[in-house]
Design an enzyme around this catalytic site. Sequence first.
Site, short mmCIF file in Angstrom:
data_model
loop_
_atom_site.label_atom_id
_atom_site.label_comp_id
_atom_site.label_asym_id
_atom_site.label_seq_id
_atom_site.Cartn_x
_atom_site.Cartn_y
_atom_site.Cartn_z
N PHE A 1 -15.45 -0.48 -3.66
CA PHE A 1 -14.75 0.68 -4.22
C PHE A 1 -15.62 1.93 -4.26
O PHE A 1 -15.47 2.78 -5.12
CB PHE A 1 -14.25 0.39 -5.64
CG PHE A 1 -13.03 -0.49 -5.71
CD1 PHE A 1 -12.62 -1.25 -4.63
CD2 PHE A 1 -12.29 -0.57 -6.87
CE1 PHE A 1 -11.51 -2.06 -4.71
CE2 PHE A 1 -11.16 -1.37 -6.95
CZ PHE A 1 -10.78 -2.13 -5.87
N SER B 1 -13.57 -4.48 1.17
CA SER B 1 -14.34 -3.85 0.09
C SER B 1 -15.85 -3.93 0.33
O SER B 1 -16.60 -4.23 -0.59
CB SER B 1 -13.98 -4.49 -1.26
OG SER B 1 -14.32 -3.63 -2.33
N GLY C 1 -23.50 4.69 -3.51
CA GLY C 1 -24.52 5.26 -4.38
C GLY C 1 -24.08 6.49 -5.14
O GLY C 1 -24.83 7.02 -5.97
N TYR D 1 0.82 -1.21 0.00
CA TYR D 1 0.00 0.00 0.00
C TYR D 1 0.85 1.26 0.00
O TYR D 1 1.96 1.25 0.51
CB TYR D 1 -0.90 0.02 1.23
CG TYR D 1 -2.00 -1.01 1.24
CD1 TYR D 1 -2.34 -1.74 0.10
CD2 TYR D 1 -2.71 -1.27 2.41
CE1 TYR D 1 -3.35 -2.69 0.13
CE2 TYR D 1 -3.72 -2.22 2.45
CZ TYR D 1 -4.04 -2.93 1.32
OH TYR D 1 -5.04 -3.87 1.37
#
Length: 345
Positions: free
Chosen positions: A237, A233, A242, A53
């Site tokens: 993502f 997750s 929404g 990361y």
Amino acid sequence: MHYLTLPGTDLSVSRLCLGTMTFGEQNSEAEGHAQLDRAMAAGINFIDTAEMYPVPAKAQTQGATERIVGTWLKKQPRDKVIVATKVAGPNRGLEWMRGGPQLTRAQIVEACNASLERLQTDYLDLYQIHWPARSVPMFGETYYDPSREKPDTPTLEEQLAALGELVAAGKVRYVGVSNETPWGVSECARLARESGLPRIATIQNVFNLINRTFEAGLVETCHREQVSLLAYSPLAFGLLSGKYVGHEQAPGRMSQFPQFGIRYRKPEVNGAVAAYAELARAHGLTPAQLALAWATRRWYVASTIIGATSMAQLEENLSCQEVTLTPDLEAAVEAIHRKSPSPAM
């Protein structure tokens, strides 16, 4: 905040875990520290990171996330924070890392030592294999193809033996896997029983409203072998927030890093996401609150890994704890799932 002691361990983890993969790319060190402080104030005691990361992984930023977590961790009471990180496997375009990551004994030990240094700690509470060394479908792939196997791939026995050395040395308390399959979990459990190798305590796999593949086979395997699911997750993502419904280029990971999110660009995903978003709003919830509340309340989820790029997003994610899922709402979720089962698998 609710807590759960992972079976076979003395780790009592918060049911929400703070994921940190944006630290060093989308979030600065100061922003990362602010998120960590807020998470701890909310009762989160579980932090997840990885040597590769932030994402998308790049040579110039690799390790930055662990370093940011490390500068924060050194100021905390170490025994109050459960720290998990991961060692990268092969075949993901990371040739610049260790000359191409391989899950050999030497590389696992090297990677662990480097993570400890970046995290500024003497031990890891949980050390996970980020993905299998062997060829399996993952990150949006669907089918297993035995022709992709390579004969020189380190075996699970070799990998667990290396992890066992780290446990014996006091550098790692417990071990886990990620992006694994039912066979992989079963084989790890068998090797632990028959060869005296460390037992895997956790599996970190994708799990959300549009990818429920964990329920197909892994749920029974993990239940019988007492391997705890750390669901990653849960917002797919950000799709399940929404914000992309009707706004494909809304700011976020899917628009900023389109190749990174390609695993979710499948034909039935948008329709399912829109249906869940409409359902959430009809019940006075945000789509993110519904998605996270639903994931955290599955009996087989030990901890749900949440991530954010802003404090507002983090606050919304934390608020999922206050949501009540009524039988009618649960039934409505299942109705959408039956119409579009795991469209992002």
